[in-house]
Write an enzyme that holds these catalytic residues in place. Structure first.
Site, PDB file in Angstrom:
ATOM      1  N   HIS A  48       0.844  -1.189   0.000  1.00 11.60           N
ATOM      2  CA  HIS A  48       0.000   0.000   0.000  1.00 11.60           C
ATOM      3  C   HIS A  48       0.885   1.247   0.000  1.00 11.60           C
ATOM      4  CE1 HIS A  48       0.392  -0.862   4.489  1.00 11.60           C
ATOM      5  NE2 HIS A  48       0.928   0.333   4.356  1.00 11.60           N
TER       6      HIS A  48
HETATM    7  P1  TYD Z   1      -2.196  -3.828   7.702  1.00 13.75           P
HETATM    8  O1  TYD Z   1      -2.373  -2.458   7.144  1.00 13.75           O
HETATM    9  O2  TYD Z   1      -2.798  -4.961   6.931  1.00 13.75           O
HETATM   10  O3  TYD Z   1      -0.672  -4.148   7.985  1.00 13.75           O
HETATM   11  P2  TYD Z   1       0.580  -3.980   6.972  1.00 13.75           P
HETATM   12  O4  TYD Z   1       0.992  -2.538   7.030  1.00 13.75           O
HETATM   13  O5  TYD Z   1       1.659  -4.852   7.490  1.00 13.75           O
HETATM   14  O6  TYD Z   1       0.124  -4.377   5.626  1.00 13.75           O
HETATM   15  O7  TYD Z   1      -2.803  -3.829   9.192  1.00 13.75           O
HETATM   16  C1  TYD Z   1      -3.146  -5.018   9.873  1.00 13.75           C
HETATM   17  C2  TYD Z   1      -4.290  -4.720  10.847  1.00 13.75           C
HETATM   18  O8  TYD Z   1      -3.852  -3.838  11.880  1.00 13.75           O
HETATM   19  C3  TYD Z   1      -5.463  -4.070  10.157  1.00 13.75           C
HETATM   20  O9  TYD Z   1      -6.641  -4.648  10.690  1.00 13.75           O
HETATM   21  C4  TYD Z   1      -5.386  -2.624  10.582  1.00 13.75           C
HETATM   22  C5  TYD Z   1      -4.704  -2.700  11.927  1.00 13.75           C
HETATM   23  N1  TYD Z   1      -3.878  -1.526  12.224  1.00 13.75           N
HETATM   24  C6  TYD Z   1      -4.247  -0.699  13.268  1.00 13.75           C
HETATM   25  O10 TYD Z   1      -5.276  -0.905  13.958  1.00 13.75           O
HETATM   26  N2  TYD Z   1      -3.465   0.385  13.576  1.00 13.75           N
HETATM   27  C7  TYD Z   1      -2.339   0.649  12.887  1.00 13.75           C
HETATM   28  O11 TYD Z   1      -1.628   1.649  13.204  1.00 13.75           O
HETATM   29  C8  TYD Z   1      -1.960  -0.212  11.787  1.00 13.75           C
HETATM   30  C9  TYD Z   1      -0.704   0.056  10.987  1.00 13.75           C
HETATM   31  C10 TYD Z   1      -2.763  -1.281  11.504  1.00 13.75           C
END
Ligand code: TYD
Length: 137
Positions: A48
């Site tokens: 992303h």
């Molecule tokens: P995700 O965006 O999929 O992680 P990555 O950056 O590794 O791809 O996030 C995983 C889960 O964690 C998703 O349900 C959103 C949650 N999350 C939060 O609640 N707070 C945060 O600061 C972040 C980065 C993710």
């Protein structure tokens, strides 16, 4: 694309090493959020870009690779030291992979968590990059 690596000052003595990170000083933004990733089972993450959020990634233990893509070119970096930070500006597509055993990846972010700040589709990311280029020209 150009990688922005920050080498932290390491306070080392016979008791070990200490690194301090201060907002708007060691790193070029205010820290609104800290999160960390571990127990990854070497599964790829990220995929992303953020519209507004800037981030600094620090690999506190082990190592991992990060791919960065600003819509024009791509770079890959291996983070393998808690004394180095990778700055990721807004509108940079990023992917994290090659997580070593016991890797802990800490991320300092300039904004609170907001799903609306995410672009999770690569074609949408390129579309937004091209749109902002056209608006600025
Ligand atoms: P995700 O965006 O999929 O992680 P990555 O950056 O590794 O791809 O996030 C995983 C889960 O964690 C998703 O349900 C959103 C949650 N999350 C939060 O609640 N707070 C945060 O600061 C972040 C980065 C993710």
């Amino acid at each position: 694309m150009r990688l922005e690596i920050i080498n932290f000052r390491v306070n080392e003595d016979e008791r070990g090493c200490l690194v301090a990170i201060e907002e708007n000083k060691t790193i070029p933004f205010e820290i609104k959020r800290v999160y960390y990733i571990y127990n990854t089972n070497d599964k790829k993450r990220g995929f992303h870009a953020h519209r507004k959020t800037k981030q600094l990634m620090v690999c506190l233990n082990g190592s991992c690779s990060i791919l960065l893509d600003d819509g024009y070119s791509r770079s890959e970096v291996t983070l393998d030291s808690p004394s180095k930070g990778l700055l990721i500006e807004q509108m940079v597509w990023h992917e994290m992979y090659n997580f070593s055993d016991r890797c802990i990846l800490m991320v300092l972010a300039s904004e609170p968590y907001d799903e609306n700040d995410y672009i999770r589709n690569y074609c949408d990311f390129i579309y937004e990059i091209n749109n902002s280029k056209n608006l600025n020209s």
